[in-house]
Scaffold this motif. Structure first.
Motif, short mmCIF file in Angstrom:
data_model
loop_
_atom_site.label_atom_id
_atom_site.label_comp_id
_atom_site.label_asym_id
_atom_site.label_seq_id
_atom_site.Cartn_x
_atom_site.Cartn_y
_atom_site.Cartn_z
N PHE A 195 31.46 -10.22 18.90
CA PHE A 195 31.97 -11.53 19.27
C PHE A 195 31.38 -12.60 18.37
O PHE A 195 30.37 -12.39 17.71
CB PHE A 195 31.69 -11.84 20.75
N LEU A 196 32.02 -13.76 18.38
CA LEU A 196 31.58 -14.92 17.61
C LEU A 196 31.81 -16.13 18.50
O LEU A 196 32.85 -16.25 19.15
CB LEU A 196 32.40 -15.03 16.32
N LEU A 197 30.83 -17.05 18.56
CA LEU A 197 30.91 -18.20 19.45
C LEU A 197 30.65 -19.50 18.69
O LEU A 197 29.60 -20.10 18.82
CB LEU A 197 29.89 -18.03 20.58
N PRO A 198 31.61 -19.95 17.86
CA PRO A 198 31.41 -21.20 17.12
C PRO A 198 31.73 -22.42 17.98
O PRO A 198 32.43 -22.33 18.98
CB PRO A 198 32.40 -21.08 15.97
N ALA A 199 31.21 -23.57 17.57
CA ALA A 199 31.46 -24.81 18.30
C ALA A 199 32.88 -25.33 18.04
O ALA A 199 33.46 -25.98 18.88
CB ALA A 199 30.43 -25.86 17.90
N HIS A 200 33.42 -25.04 16.87
CA HIS A 200 34.75 -25.53 16.49
C HIS A 200 35.66 -24.35 16.16
O HIS A 200 35.21 -23.32 15.67
CB HIS A 200 34.66 -26.47 15.30
N LYS B 233 39.84 -20.08 12.64
CA LYS B 233 40.39 -18.72 12.56
C LYS B 233 40.02 -18.03 11.26
O LYS B 233 39.74 -16.84 11.24
CB LYS B 233 41.91 -18.75 12.71
N THR B 234 40.00 -18.77 10.17
CA THR B 234 39.69 -18.18 8.86
C THR B 234 38.27 -17.64 8.84
O THR B 234 38.02 -16.53 8.38
CB THR B 234 39.89 -19.21 7.74
N ALA B 235 37.33 -18.43 9.35
CA ALA B 235 35.93 -17.99 9.38
C ALA B 235 35.76 -16.80 10.31
O ALA B 235 35.02 -15.86 10.00
CB ALA B 235 35.02 -19.14 9.83
N ALA B 236 36.46 -16.80 11.43
CA ALA B 236 36.39 -15.67 12.36
C ALA B 236 36.94 -14.40 11.71
O ALA B 236 36.35 -13.33 11.83
CB ALA B 236 37.16 -15.98 13.64
N ARG B 237 38.05 -14.54 11.00
CA ARG B 237 38.65 -13.38 10.32
C ARG B 237 37.68 -12.81 9.29
O ARG B 237 37.47 -11.61 9.21
CB ARG B 237 39.97 -13.78 9.67
N ARG B 238 37.06 -13.69 8.49
CA ARG B 238 36.07 -13.24 7.49
C ARG B 238 34.88 -12.57 8.15
O ARG B 238 34.38 -11.56 7.68
CB ARG B 238 35.58 -14.43 6.66
N TYR B 239 34.43 -13.12 9.28
CA TYR B 239 33.27 -12.58 9.99
C TYR B 239 33.53 -11.15 10.47
O TYR B 239 32.68 -10.28 10.33
CB TYR B 239 32.93 -13.49 11.18
N PHE B 240 34.71 -10.92 11.03
CA PHE B 240 35.00 -9.61 11.60
C PHE B 240 35.48 -8.59 10.59
O PHE B 240 35.45 -7.40 10.86
CB PHE B 240 36.02 -9.75 12.73
N GLU B 241 35.92 -8.99 9.43
CA GLU B 241 36.41 -8.05 8.43
C GLU B 241 35.33 -7.62 7.45
O GLU B 241 35.60 -6.84 6.56
CB GLU B 241 37.60 -8.64 7.68
N LYS B 242 34.12 -8.10 7.63
CA LYS B 242 33.05 -7.73 6.69
C LYS B 242 32.61 -6.31 6.88
O LYS B 242 32.85 -5.63 7.79
CB LYS B 242 31.86 -8.66 6.84
N TRP C 24 32.27 -27.20 25.46
CA TRP C 24 33.35 -26.27 25.17
C TRP C 24 33.12 -25.60 23.82
O TRP C 24 32.77 -26.26 22.85
CB TRP C 24 34.70 -26.98 25.17
N LYS C 25 33.29 -24.27 23.78
CA LYS C 25 33.14 -23.50 22.55
C LYS C 25 34.29 -22.50 22.49
O LYS C 25 34.88 -22.14 23.49
CB LYS C 25 31.81 -22.76 22.54
N TYR C 26 34.57 -22.04 21.28
CA TYR C 26 35.59 -21.01 21.09
C TYR C 26 34.92 -19.65 21.07
O TYR C 26 33.90 -19.46 20.43
CB TYR C 26 36.35 -21.24 19.78
N LEU C 27 35.50 -18.72 21.80
CA LEU C 27 34.99 -17.35 21.84
C LEU C 27 36.00 -16.45 21.15
O LEU C 27 37.14 -16.32 21.60
CB LEU C 27 34.76 -16.88 23.28
N TYR C 28 35.59 -15.87 20.03
CA TYR C 28 36.39 -14.85 19.35
C TYR C 28 35.76 -13.51 19.70
O TYR C 28 34.56 -13.31 19.49
CB TYR C 28 36.36 -15.06 17.84
N ARG C 29 36.55 -12.60 20.25
CA ARG C 29 36.03 -11.34 20.72
C ARG C 29 36.86 -10.21 20.15
O ARG C 29 38.09 -10.23 20.22
CB ARG C 29 36.11 -11.34 22.25
#
Length: 127
Positions: free
Chosen positions: A110-115, A118-127, A94-99
């Motif tokens: 998209f971002l597919l982390p193992a855990h 939300k904070t890391a996903a927000r930083r990733y997409f706002e760069k 199981w993985k989390y998909l942020y799209r």
């Protein structure tokens, strides 16, 4: 005649297959849920004898260079977009998909982390 990006050309210099075959194999490998052996079989059906380990070496060699050369050529995004979060199973885990999707529902990134993070996903997409 095709002109290559100057950053990509040196990497392709010593490869002994047609450029179209190499790029097709690498694109299919990263775009679809295909194994290296699936790609070997698909190429054989098209009359091209290529070993699965060769496709793997192409991917390892080309993907970092292609990402660096073309990563900044992403489609322009309008002012309205949103991040969608869901949990999916990838290769039995199981993985989390942020799209990130635009107004029309097209996937932008998209971002597919193992855990879940939300904070890391927000930083990733706002760069």
């Amino acid at each position: 005649m095709k002109t290559l990006n100057p950053a990509v050309a040196p990497v392709l210099k010593r490869l002994h297959y047609l450029l179209d075959v190499i790029l097709t194999c690498v694109r299919w490998y990263v775009s679809y849920a295909l194994s290296l052996r699936n790609l070997e079989e698909m190429m054989a059906e098209r009359g091209i004898g290529v070993d699965h380990s060769t496709v793997h070496r192409w991917a390892l060699k080309l993907l970092p260079v292609l990402e660096k050369a073309f990563g900044h050529h992403k489609r322009p995004v309008g002012r309205s977009w949103r991040v969608d979060e869901t949990c999916i199973k990838v290769k039995g885990q199981w993985k989390y998909l942020y799209r990130v999707v635009d107004k029309a529902g097209n996937t932008i990134d998209f971002l597919l982390p193992a855990h879940r993070d939300k904070t890391a996903a927000r930083r990733y997409f706002e760069k």
